[in-house]
Design a protein around this motif. Sequence first.
Motif, PDB file in Angstrom:
ATOM      1  N   THR A 115       0.829  -1.200   0.000  1.00 13.24           N
ATOM      2  CA  THR A 115       0.000   0.000   0.000  1.00 13.24           C
ATOM      3  C   THR A 115       0.864   1.250   0.000  1.00 13.24           C
ATOM      4  OG1 THR A 115      -0.095   0.076   2.410  1.00 13.24           O
ATOM      5  CG2 THR A 115      -1.835  -1.166   1.307  1.00 13.24           C
ATOM      6  N   CYS A 116       0.260   2.347  -0.425  1.00 10.90           N
ATOM      7  CA  CYS A 116       0.932   3.648  -0.374  1.00 10.90           C
ATOM      8  C   CYS A 116       1.162   4.014   1.086  1.00 10.90           C
ATOM      9  CB  CYS A 116       0.064   4.707  -1.063  1.00 10.90           C
ATOM     10  SG  CYS A 116       0.725   6.383  -0.915  1.00 10.90           S
ATOM     11  N   LEU A 123      -1.961  -0.965  -3.611  1.00 12.40           N
ATOM     12  CA  LEU A 123      -1.384  -0.887  -4.947  1.00 12.40           C
ATOM     13  C   LEU A 123      -1.556  -2.255  -5.593  1.00 12.40           C
ATOM     14  CD1 LEU A 123       1.839   1.019  -3.893  1.00 12.40           C
ATOM     15  CD2 LEU A 123      -0.103   1.980  -5.136  1.00 12.40           C
ATOM     16  N   ASP A 127      -0.532  -0.807 -11.329  1.00 15.23           N
ATOM     17  CA  ASP A 127      -0.554   0.547 -10.768  1.00 15.23           C
ATOM     18  C   ASP A 127       0.846   1.143 -10.802  1.00 15.23           C
ATOM     19  OD1 ASP A 127      -3.226   0.241 -10.210  1.00 15.23           O
ATOM     20  OD2 ASP A 127      -2.945  -0.030  -8.037  1.00 15.23           O
ATOM     21  N   LYS A 128       0.909   2.454 -11.033  1.00 19.29           N
ATOM     22  CA  LYS A 128       2.190   3.138 -10.994  1.00 19.29           C
ATOM     23  C   LYS A 128       2.439   3.616  -9.569  1.00 19.29           C
ATOM     24  CE  LYS A 128       2.125   4.621 -15.770  1.00 19.29           C
ATOM     25  NZ  LYS A 128       2.176   5.753 -16.694  1.00 19.29           N
ATOM     26  N   TYR A 129       3.666   3.464  -9.134  1.00 16.48           N
ATOM     27  CA  TYR A 129       4.063   3.894  -7.797  1.00 16.48           C
ATOM     28  C   TYR A 129       5.542   4.241  -7.830  1.00 16.48           C
ATOM     29  CZ  TYR A 129       6.220  -0.692  -7.315  1.00 16.48           C
ATOM     30  OH  TYR A 129       7.009  -1.798  -7.505  1.00 16.48           O
ATOM     31  N   CYS A 138       2.064   6.008  -3.927  1.00 14.17           N
ATOM     32  CA  CYS A 138       1.214   5.874  -5.108  1.00 14.17           C
ATOM     33  C   CYS A 138       1.478   7.022  -6.086  1.00 14.17           C
ATOM     34  CB  CYS A 138      -0.267   5.823  -4.723  1.00 14.17           C
ATOM     35  SG  CYS A 138      -0.936   7.359  -4.087  1.00 14.17           S
ATOM     36  N   GLU A 139       0.982   6.846  -7.308  1.00 16.95           N
ATOM     37  CA  GLU A 139       1.201   7.822  -8.382  1.00 16.95           C
ATOM     38  C   GLU A 139       0.638   9.203  -8.004  1.00 16.95           C
ATOM     39  OE1 GLU A 139       0.571   8.019 -13.207  1.00 16.95           O
ATOM     40  OE2 GLU A 139      -0.837   6.847 -12.018  1.00 16.95           O
ATOM     41  N   GLN A 140      -0.505   9.230  -7.323  1.00 18.92           N
ATOM     42  CA  GLN A 140      -1.118  10.502  -6.953  1.00 18.92           C
ATOM     43  C   GLN A 140      -0.329  11.239  -5.875  1.00 18.92           C
ATOM     44  OE1 GLN A 140      -2.972   7.569  -7.153  1.00 18.92           O
ATOM     45  NE2 GLN A 140      -3.690   8.117  -9.202  1.00 18.92           N
TER      46      GLN A 140
END
Length: 161
Positions: A115-116, A123, A127-129, A138-140
């Motif tokens: 997880t982020c 994730l 998913d992008k990380y 995480c990407e955000q």
Amino acid sequence: MGPSVTSSQNGAVTVNQSGIPKSCAGCGARIHDRFLLLAMDRYWHTGCLKCSCCQAQLGEIGTTCFTKAGMILCRNDYIRLFGSSGSCCGCGQPIPASELVMRAQTKVYHLKCFTCCTCHIPLNTGDKYGLIQGSLVCEQDFPKVLKGMTSLPNRTSHKVC
């Protein structure tokens, strides 16, 4: 002396001093050799003690083998599957051999622990990380953390899943 094989729990090359042939745990046949390979508290022919993943003969490729959930693994496959400690980098708990895992570089995680570190959103595959100071982001949240708008949790121990 023949090849030496040990496991993370036990084992080495043993001299069969009794002269009584032992049964091989791999094939079931008698071992008539003077030197016996001992792993997982059982005896093996050199050719029968193989890595469960890559089938490499463990007596010939090194001096160590690892066991987890009944599997016998070479060092490379053990690290590939379970990381260097066999524990989740998120929670620190052991990862059972039968459980699916997520990897980030050399770190291995339970699925629920991947997880982020800032928003705790799981994730998933695809998913992008990013990794910042060894923490999953995480990407955000990644741009926010890079700009210093959001700080990484100050953890001295593993997070709890």
